[in-house]
Design a protein around this motif. Structure first.
Motif, PDB file in Angstrom:
ATOM      1  N   ALA A  56      43.982   1.460  43.972  1.00 34.48           N
ATOM      2  CA  ALA A  56      43.827   1.488  42.752  1.00 34.48           C
ATOM      3  C   ALA A  56      43.058   2.383  42.033  1.00 34.48           C
ATOM      4  O   ALA A  56      42.818   3.398  41.649  1.00 34.48           O
ATOM      5  CB  ALA A  56      44.819   0.927  42.195  1.00 34.48           C
ATOM      6  N   ARG A  57      42.027   1.174  42.201  1.00 34.93           N
ATOM      7  CA  ARG A  57      40.616   1.601  41.156  1.00 34.93           C
ATOM      8  C   ARG A  57      39.840   3.137  42.289  1.00 34.93           C
ATOM      9  O   ARG A  57      39.459   4.148  41.653  1.00 34.93           O
ATOM     10  CB  ARG A  57      39.909   0.414  41.675  1.00 34.93           C
ATOM     11  N   VAL A  58      40.639   2.744  43.684  1.00 35.17           N
ATOM     12  CA  VAL A  58      39.377   4.005  44.288  1.00 35.17           C
ATOM     13  C   VAL A  58      40.222   5.622  44.018  1.00 35.17           C
ATOM     14  O   VAL A  58      40.026   6.525  43.742  1.00 35.17           O
ATOM     15  CB  VAL A  58      40.003   3.547  45.805  1.00 35.17           C
ATOM     16  N   VAL A  59      42.043   5.079  43.731  1.00 37.24           N
ATOM     17  CA  VAL A  59      43.004   7.228  43.833  1.00 37.24           C
ATOM     18  C   VAL A  59      42.378   6.882  42.350  1.00 37.24           C
ATOM     19  O   VAL A  59      41.902   8.494  41.896  1.00 37.24           O
ATOM     20  CB  VAL A  59      44.204   6.466  44.499  1.00 37.24           C
ATOM     21  N   THR A  60      42.265   6.689  41.270  1.00 34.70           N
ATOM     22  CA  THR A  60      41.796   6.485  39.882  1.00 34.70           C
ATOM     23  C   THR A  60      40.830   7.387  40.066  1.00 34.70           C
ATOM     24  O   THR A  60      40.742   7.845  39.234  1.00 34.70           O
ATOM     25  CB  THR A  60      41.964   5.536  39.209  1.00 34.70           C
TER      26      THR A  60
END
Length: 135
Positions: A56-60
């Motif tokens: 989720a952090r990478v996609v964000t």
């Protein structure tokens, strides 16, 4: 300046605003992301359902670098095999823009008037990171 002294005597803090320098980044910042205008603003939530920490952090980060306004990041309790981008306000074109930015093929309409976002990204176990976990 006299007003500041009077405010200080009353125990009230005064904030002095200085104009921002053109092209300057905030203190401690190493990069800046584009700020979407009101017309092209897409409000997104990113939820990890793939079981791998940090997706989720990478996609964000990837979406923010492309000018999307990610306002919610978290996890889903359910597991998903395939990543899906959901249109929450009925505009599939917005969901397709987000999906294209991530290289995701699956887009669906899933209106939800309780969510305060245009698009939800549900990250499945098929998602392949294109960037590092940490900046």
């Amino acid at each position: 300046m006299v007003g500041s002294i009077a405010l200080a005597a009353l125990g009230v803090a005064a904030i002095v605003l200085q104009p921002a320098r053109s092209g300057a980044l905030p203190a401690g910042s190493t990069q800046s992301y584009p700020t979407p205008g009101l017309k092209d603003r897409v409000v997104v939530e990113v939820l990890n359902a793939g079981g791998r920490d940090g997706d989720a952090r990478v996609v964000t980060r990837a979406l923010r670098q492309q000018g999307f306004d990610v306002v919610t990041v978290g996890n889903l309790h359910d597991s998903l095999g395939a990543t899906v981008v959901l249109s929450r306000r009925g505009d599939l074109a917005l969901a397709r823009r987000v999906a294209d930015a991530l290289g995701v093929k699956q887009v669906a309409a899933a209106p939800d008037s309780f969510r305060r976002v245009d698009v939800s990204v549900h990250i499945g176990s098929d998602y392949r990171r294109s960037g590092p976990l940490h900046p």
